[in-house]
Design an enzyme around this catalytic site. Structure first.
Site, short mmCIF file in Angstrom:
data_model
loop_
_atom_site.label_atom_id
_atom_site.label_comp_id
_atom_site.label_asym_id
_atom_site.label_seq_id
_atom_site.Cartn_x
_atom_site.Cartn_y
_atom_site.Cartn_z
N GLU A 259 0.85 -1.19 0.00
CA GLU A 259 0.00 0.00 0.00
C GLU A 259 0.88 1.24 0.00
OE1 GLU A 259 -2.86 0.47 3.11
OE2 GLU A 259 -3.73 -1.54 2.85
N GLU B 279 -13.48 5.83 -0.45
CA GLU B 279 -14.40 4.92 0.25
C GLU B 279 -15.14 5.72 1.33
OE1 GLU B 279 -12.61 0.83 0.93
OE2 GLU B 279 -10.82 1.96 0.37
N LYS C 232 -15.49 4.56 5.26
CA LYS C 232 -14.36 4.22 6.11
C LYS C 232 -14.36 5.11 7.35
CE LYS C 232 -10.47 2.69 4.94
NZ LYS C 232 -9.07 2.49 4.49
N GLU D 297 -8.89 9.30 5.41
CA GLU D 297 -9.13 7.87 5.18
C GLU D 297 -10.16 7.63 4.07
OE1 GLU D 297 -7.93 4.96 6.46
OE2 GLU D 297 -6.35 6.16 7.38
#
Length: 474
Positions: free
Chosen positions: A267, A321, A324, A330
């Site tokens: 990542e 997203e 999250k 995030e």
């Protein structure tokens, strides 16, 4: 003497090489997270990835709808076993076998599942002693299950770690694994070295800069022009933090006795939006980091400490997203918006919605060309893959015949193999495989049509699944 047994042995070698697929093709991949309620269906995601020429993805589970959607796409997938399963799988090998039989084995003929990530950032997380103790047993049982099912030549086992496993990482040569984690990490590294698995690390210059923006040069974190840092112990200079973080992982592995293990970044990314206290989280920095990272990976070069090992990385993430938890950053790491358009321009091709009035509808994507059927697409992919495999096998066979019988086959594919005989049988075969693979890549570059500047929703590239084009140097 060249016997029928030797011929059979070589042909089996050819077949094994042709059928065995690496877990990572090229150097660039993307994490496909799905903690959101506004994402397009997986079938549309396949269209998007192929248009962007992204060939490697990681998912954090083994969702059946995703695996079915990716069949015959040519995209390599690493699936994930959640941390919640580790305790049971560490004790009961049957649980691991059942999981693989249910979530991996049924899809292998059509979907390129090439890896299983056992847990995510298990070590280094506070208050997670049970999972830390269970990780090694779970990894061993998953590998044993893969081995019992005869899938070790297809499936690579891994377990990604956060930077939290390191006691320090500056300068890179001083990096070591936390002493408190060595009882868990040492046997895990030993097992991964035995099964030839890489060390996966989640490396985020963004997080480092966010936590210490007063002392870290933003240009150093973004691959931009800067004085860099000097590591006195290794006498190496670093002009970007990403390379320094990768080499810090290499240094930690070497200090632990595993200096030959490859490091892959599972990542990395940069948030395009954040809270007031999240330094550097904005659209401009996200575009700069991800754009320069893409160019850096496309060069297929190593790091200052490991210059001969090309760096491979999965970018986080494919989409923002919206569900999250945690700070605003995030939920804002995505390269693409849910409608298929790009979040910012780093050279990828997005997809247009079918109509401007339906931009909020997930049905706005046309998943396949209107003039072709799904069967036709599958057959085309199968046929093309068969041709490539056949072409590769013929080249390998020509090589073995030329070496065994002393024939001199003058072909541009083997122009670089004139010194193979002096390398010895093992090194020569390996060199030939690399040369043939290079020829295959050149062949693909010739036959692959250039992508259009912008892909309309009804023009899905069917065979456009090869390596991303190298961008011009920034």
């Amino acid at each position: 003497m060249y016997t029928s047994y030797t011929i059979l042995s070589d042909l089996l070698t050819i077949a094994r090489v042709c059928l065995t697929v690496e877990a990572f093709i090229g150097t660039y991949g993307v994490n496909y997270g799905r903690i959101a309620d506004n994402l397009p269906p997986p079938e549309s995601v396949v269209t998007l990835l192929k248009a962007a020429k992204i060939r490697n993805i990681r998912i954090y589970d083994a969702d059946q709808s995703v695996l079915k959607a990716f069949k015959n796409s040519g995209i390599e997938i690493v699936v994930g076993i959640g941390n919640e399963f580790l305790k049971d799988m560490s004790v009961f090998e049957d649980r691991a076998i059942d999981w693989i039989k249910q979530n991996v084995q049924p899809y292998l003929l059509e979907t390129h599942i090439r890896g299983i990530a056992v847990g995510n950032e298990v070590l280094g997380s506070e208050g997670n002693i049970e999972n830390s103790e269970a990780l090694l047993g779970a990894v061993k049982n998953v590998y044993s299950a893969v081995n019992r099912l005869g899938l070790t030549n297809l499936i690579q086992i891994s377990s990604p770690h956060s930077e939290g496993v390191f006691a320090n990482s500056f300068p890179p040569s001083s990096c070591i694994i936390k002493e408190s984690l060595m009882p868990y990490m040492k046997p895990l590294l030993e097992f991964f070295s035995q099964i030839n698995s890489p060390f996966f690390i989640n490396a985020y210059p963004f997080l480092a800069y966010k936590s210490d923006s007063e002392h870290i040069d933003l240009n150093y974190a973004l691959f931009q022009k800067n004085p860099g840092i000097y590591d006195a112990k290794t006498n190496l200079h670093y002009d970007n933090m990403f390379d320094a973080q990768v080499d810090a992982a290499y240094a930690a592995l070497e200090a632990a006795g595993y200096g030959k293990m490859e490091v892959i970044v599972s990542e990395t990314g940069w948030a395009s939006r954040g809270d007031q206290n999240e330094a550097g989280a904005d659209m401009k920095n996200a575009r700069t980091y991800n754009g320069n990272l893409k160019k850096r990976l496309a060069k297929k070069k190593g790091t200052p400490l490991r210059p001969k090992i090309p760096v491979k990385a999965y970018v986080f993430a494919l989409f923002n997203e919206n569900l999250k938890p945690g700070p605003t950053s995030e939920r804002n790491f995505g390269l693409f918006k849910p409608d298929g358009s790009i979040s910012y321009d780093i050279g990828f091709t997005g997809l247009k919605p079918a109509s401007s009035a339906a931009t909020s509808s997930l049905l706005s994507f046309k998943l396949i060309p209107t003039s072709e059927s799904v069967v036709g697409m599958d057959a085309t992919n199968y046929f093309f893959s068969f041709l490539i495999c056949l072409f590769r096998s013929c080249l390998y066979l020509l090589y073995f015949l030329s070496i065994r019988w002393g024939s001199k086959i003058n072909s541009f594919f083997f122009a670089q193999t004139q010194d193979v005989g002096a390398r010895g049988a093992l090194d020569g075969d390996k060199y030939a495989f690399e040369t043939v693979d290079k020829a295959i890549d050149e062949f693909v570059d010739i036959v692959e049509p250039e992508p259009e500047p912008e892909v309309a929703a009804t023009s899905v590239p069917i065979l456009d699944i090869w390596e991303i084009d190298e961008d011009e140097e920034a």
